[in-house]
Design a protein around this motif. Structure first.
Motif, PDB file in Angstrom:
ATOM      1  N   ILE A   1      53.868  39.473 -47.288  1.00  0.00           N
ATOM      2  CA  ILE A   1      53.647  40.915 -47.361  1.00  0.00           C
ATOM      3  C   ILE A   1      53.373  41.287 -48.813  1.00  0.00           C
ATOM      4  CG2 ILE A   1      54.654  43.188 -46.915  1.00  0.00           C
ATOM      5  CD1 ILE A   1      56.539  41.761 -44.906  1.00  0.00           C
ATOM      6  N   LEU A   2      52.319  42.049 -49.053  1.00  0.00           N
ATOM      7  CA  LEU A   2      51.977  42.477 -50.408  1.00  0.00           C
ATOM      8  C   LEU A   2      52.858  43.656 -50.807  1.00  0.00           C
ATOM      9  CD1 LEU A   2      50.088  42.381 -52.911  1.00  0.00           C
ATOM     10  CD2 LEU A   2      48.666  44.087 -51.714  1.00  0.00           C
ATOM     11  N   PRO A   3      53.741  43.501 -51.807  1.00  0.00           N
ATOM     12  CA  PRO A   3      54.588  44.618 -52.222  1.00  0.00           C
ATOM     13  C   PRO A   3      53.867  45.513 -53.224  1.00  0.00           C
ATOM     14  CG  PRO A   3      55.244  42.650 -53.414  1.00  0.00           C
ATOM     15  CD  PRO A   3      54.100  42.254 -52.508  1.00  0.00           C
ATOM     16  N   VAL A   4      54.074  46.823 -53.054  1.00  0.00           N
ATOM     17  CA  VAL A   4      53.525  47.806 -53.987  1.00  0.00           C
ATOM     18  C   VAL A   4      54.622  48.831 -54.262  1.00  0.00           C
ATOM     19  CG1 VAL A   4      51.687  49.453 -54.474  1.00  0.00           C
ATOM     20  CG2 VAL A   4      51.238  47.510 -52.949  1.00  0.00           C
ATOM     21  N   ALA A   5      55.211  48.771 -55.448  1.00  0.00           N
ATOM     22  CA  ALA A   5      56.257  49.701 -55.853  1.00  0.00           C
ATOM     23  C   ALA A   5      55.657  50.707 -56.817  1.00  0.00           C
ATOM     24  CB  ALA A   5      57.417  48.959 -56.507  1.00  0.00           C
TER      25      ALA A   5
ATOM     26  N   THR B   1      47.388  55.505 -46.752  1.00  0.00           N
ATOM     27  CA  THR B   1      46.073  55.486 -46.113  1.00  0.00           C
ATOM     28  C   THR B   1      45.129  54.535 -46.827  1.00  0.00           C
ATOM     29  OG1 THR B   1      46.335  57.762 -45.335  1.00  0.00           O
ATOM     30  CG2 THR B   1      44.092  56.908 -45.472  1.00  0.00           C
ATOM     31  N   SER B   2      45.185  54.531 -48.155  1.00  0.00           N
ATOM     32  CA  SER B   2      44.289  53.645 -48.898  1.00  0.00           C
ATOM     33  C   SER B   2      44.621  52.177 -48.651  1.00  0.00           C
ATOM     34  CB  SER B   2      44.357  53.966 -50.396  1.00  0.00           C
ATOM     35  OG  SER B   2      45.623  53.643 -50.934  1.00  0.00           O
ATOM     36  N   PHE B   3      45.904  51.831 -48.584  1.00  0.00           N
ATOM     37  CA  PHE B   3      46.280  50.450 -48.324  1.00  0.00           C
ATOM     38  C   PHE B   3      46.041  50.071 -46.865  1.00  0.00           C
ATOM     39  CE2 PHE B   3      48.499  50.906 -52.365  1.00  0.00           C
ATOM     40  CZ  PHE B   3      48.215  49.689 -52.959  1.00  0.00           C
ATOM     41  N   ALA B   4      46.153  51.033 -45.966  1.00  0.00           N
ATOM     42  CA  ALA B   4      45.941  50.749 -44.543  1.00  0.00           C
ATOM     43  C   ALA B   4      44.508  50.327 -44.251  1.00  0.00           C
ATOM     44  CB  ALA B   4      46.316  51.964 -43.703  1.00  0.00           C
TER      45      ALA B   4
ATOM     46  N   GLY C   1      44.775  46.638 -44.006  1.00  0.00           N
ATOM     47  CA  GLY C   1      45.764  46.048 -43.113  1.00  0.00           C
ATOM     48  C   GLY C   1      46.951  46.968 -42.943  1.00  0.00           C
ATOM     49  N   PRO C   2      47.856  46.649 -42.023  1.00  0.00           N
ATOM     50  CA  PRO C   2      48.984  47.534 -41.732  1.00  0.00           C
ATOM     51  C   PRO C   2      49.939  47.652 -42.924  1.00  0.00           C
ATOM     52  CG  PRO C   2      49.238  45.431 -40.611  1.00  0.00           C
ATOM     53  CD  PRO C   2      47.862  45.431 -41.188  1.00  0.00           C
ATOM     54  N   VAL C   3      50.620  48.794 -42.971  1.00  0.00           N
ATOM     55  CA  VAL C   3      51.496  49.131 -44.091  1.00  0.00           C
ATOM     56  C   VAL C   3      52.865  49.512 -43.556  1.00  0.00           C
ATOM     57  CG1 VAL C   3      51.869  50.702 -46.040  1.00  0.00           C
ATOM     58  CG2 VAL C   3      49.535  49.997 -45.431  1.00  0.00           C
ATOM     59  N   VAL C   4      53.909  48.957 -44.171  1.00  0.00           N
ATOM     60  CA  VAL C   4      55.260  49.447 -43.923  1.00  0.00           C
ATOM     61  C   VAL C   4      55.682  50.262 -45.139  1.00  0.00           C
ATOM     62  CG1 VAL C   4      55.910  47.588 -42.356  1.00  0.00           C
ATOM     63  CG2 VAL C   4      56.324  47.324 -44.808  1.00  0.00           C
ATOM     64  N   LEU C   5      56.498  51.268 -44.895  1.00  0.00           N
ATOM     65  CA  LEU C   5      56.888  52.217 -45.933  1.00  0.00           C
ATOM     66  C   LEU C   5      58.398  52.224 -46.079  1.00  0.00           C
ATOM     67  CD1 LEU C   5      56.194  54.589 -47.869  1.00  0.00           C
ATOM     68  CD2 LEU C   5      56.258  56.095 -45.858  1.00  0.00           C
ATOM     69  N   LEU C   6      58.873  52.106 -47.327  1.00  0.00           N
ATOM     70  CA  LEU C   6      60.301  52.187 -47.624  1.00  0.00           C
ATOM     71  C   LEU C   6      60.526  53.254 -48.679  1.00  0.00           C
ATOM     72  CD1 LEU C   6      62.949  49.463 -48.199  1.00  0.00           C
ATOM     73  CD2 LEU C   6      62.526  51.124 -50.012  1.00  0.00           C
ATOM     74  N   GLY C   7      61.520  54.125 -48.443  1.00  0.00           N
ATOM     75  CA  GLY C   7      61.919  55.101 -49.433  1.00  0.00           C
ATOM     76  C   GLY C   7      63.394  54.981 -49.730  1.00  0.00           C
TER      77      GLY C   7
ATOM     78  N   ALA D   1      53.392  63.995 -42.773  1.00  0.00           N
ATOM     79  CA  ALA D   1      52.040  64.361 -43.200  1.00  0.00           C
ATOM     80  C   ALA D   1      50.975  63.480 -42.567  1.00  0.00           C
ATOM     81  CB  ALA D   1      51.942  64.280 -44.726  1.00  0.00           C
ATOM     82  N   GLY D   2      51.397  62.545 -41.718  1.00  0.00           N
ATOM     83  CA  GLY D   2      50.442  61.716 -40.996  1.00  0.00           C
ATOM     84  C   GLY D   2      50.153  60.370 -41.611  1.00  0.00           C
ATOM     85  N   ALA D   3      51.028  59.873 -42.483  1.00  0.00           N
ATOM     86  CA  ALA D   3      50.797  58.555 -43.088  1.00  0.00           C
ATOM     87  C   ALA D   3      50.663  57.485 -42.006  1.00  0.00           C
ATOM     88  CB  ALA D   3      51.944  58.197 -44.022  1.00  0.00           C
ATOM     89  N   PRO D   4      49.630  56.658 -42.076  1.00  0.00           N
ATOM     90  CA  PRO D   4      49.418  55.622 -41.052  1.00  0.00           C
ATOM     91  C   PRO D   4      50.252  54.380 -41.355  1.00  0.00           C
ATOM     92  CG  PRO D   4      47.626  55.571 -42.631  1.00  0.00           C
ATOM     93  CD  PRO D   4      48.546  56.673 -43.078  1.00  0.00           C
TER      94      PRO D   4
END
Length: 299
Positions: free
Chosen positions: A67-71, A103-106, A109-115, A129-132
């Protein structure tokens, strides 16, 4: 709300600092290392007073799972410029920024989101807000505003200091409050880490700190709205907390998971920042679920 231990902000990793497109200027990020066989991306959102470096202990482990991490630094945080309008830092507004990033990363490929912490409220705003996204993880984040307690009182005191003395004065008092809340690890931090924490805090805009603090004190309970959005998108959810979290209580986070229809995981030997306090256990909780969400592993 985010105070790395000495092993975190300066921990070695294979990520590269990049700049992503944002509405207020470039969004600073740590991206990578890039897996050889990438199954998707993980977008990692820090909390109040935090930054992309809070996730440094996780980056290589995430990449090793394909999985490509983006922080990221949210607008106004550390190395990301932001507007002067305090209202731009509420969860709903920052959520739109994160939704655009997702949206840009999607597109690749698929994106998982962590907050994490306040970043959980922002991630919630992104989904609303509709994040895919292929899945949502809320880490040490609660259903609504911070409950009464030392952290809430610190926010109240910090607003006065920020408005009267600026970011530098607020940081000096924050260090005293952090030491009172914690176990003394800040006092024992290496000089390099202490300098990083100071530099990060004073680089964050006053408008960002004030706007996020308002959000932490006034965010409404939007769990039912989020649950509806997750159901509508057939999007899985996960709520993770440290066993000794002292921001939102562990029972309140467990109840939030129940209302969301999400899994609930408690990370041992951790408080409000498992990403720096027990990253190995946190990764063990995240990665099998994320790979399943991204369609790589069944079960």
């Amino acid at each position: 709300m985010s105070q790395p231990r000495p092993s975190s902000a300066l921990s070695p990793h294979g990520a590269t600092r990049v700049e992503l497109d944002g509405p207020h200027g470039p969004v600073a990020a740590l991206q990578g290392p890039r897996p050889g066989d990438t199954v998707g991306s993980a977008l990692l959102v820090p909390g109040y007073t935090g930054s992309k470096e809070d996730f440094a202990p996780l980056l290589d482990g995430i990449a090793a799972a394909g999985i490509l991490p983006v922080a990221v630094d949210l607008p106004g945080q550390f190395e990301s410029p932001g507007p002067h309008d305090e209202s731009a830092y509420r969860p709903a507004e920052l959520g739109k920024v994160v939704a655009d990033l997702a949206t840009s990363f999607a597109a690749d490929g698929p994106v998982v989101l962590l907050g994490h912490s306040y970043g959980g409220h922002v991630a919630r705003g992104a989904v609303l807000a509709g994040a895919p996204v292929a899945g949502l993880t809320l880490l040490c984040s609660g259903p609504a505003a911070l409950p009464p307690g030392p952290r809430r009182r610190a926010l109240d005191a910090g607003e006065v200091l920020l408005r009267q003395g600026g970011v530098g004065a607020a940081y000096a008092v924050r260090q005293q409050l952090t030491a009172a809340l914690g176990d003394g690890s800040v006092d024992r931090a290496p000089d390099a880490l202490s300098e990083f924490l100071r530099t990060r805090f004073v680089a964050t805009s006053a408008a960002c700190l004030l706007g996020m603090a308002h959000g932490l004190r006034h965010e409404p309970d939007l769990v039912d709205d989020l649950a509806a959005a997750l159901r509508a998108g057939a999007t899985p959810g996960l709520v993770v907390t440290g066993a000794h979290d002292d921001a939102w209580s562990v029972p309140s986070q467990q109840d939030m998971a129940r209302r969301l229809g999400a899994e609930f995981v408690v990370v041992p030997d951790a408080a409000h920042s498992p990403n720096t306090e027990n990253p190995a256990a946190l990764l063990a909780a995240l990665l099998p679920r994320w790979r399943r969400w991204l369609g790589r592993d069944a079960g």
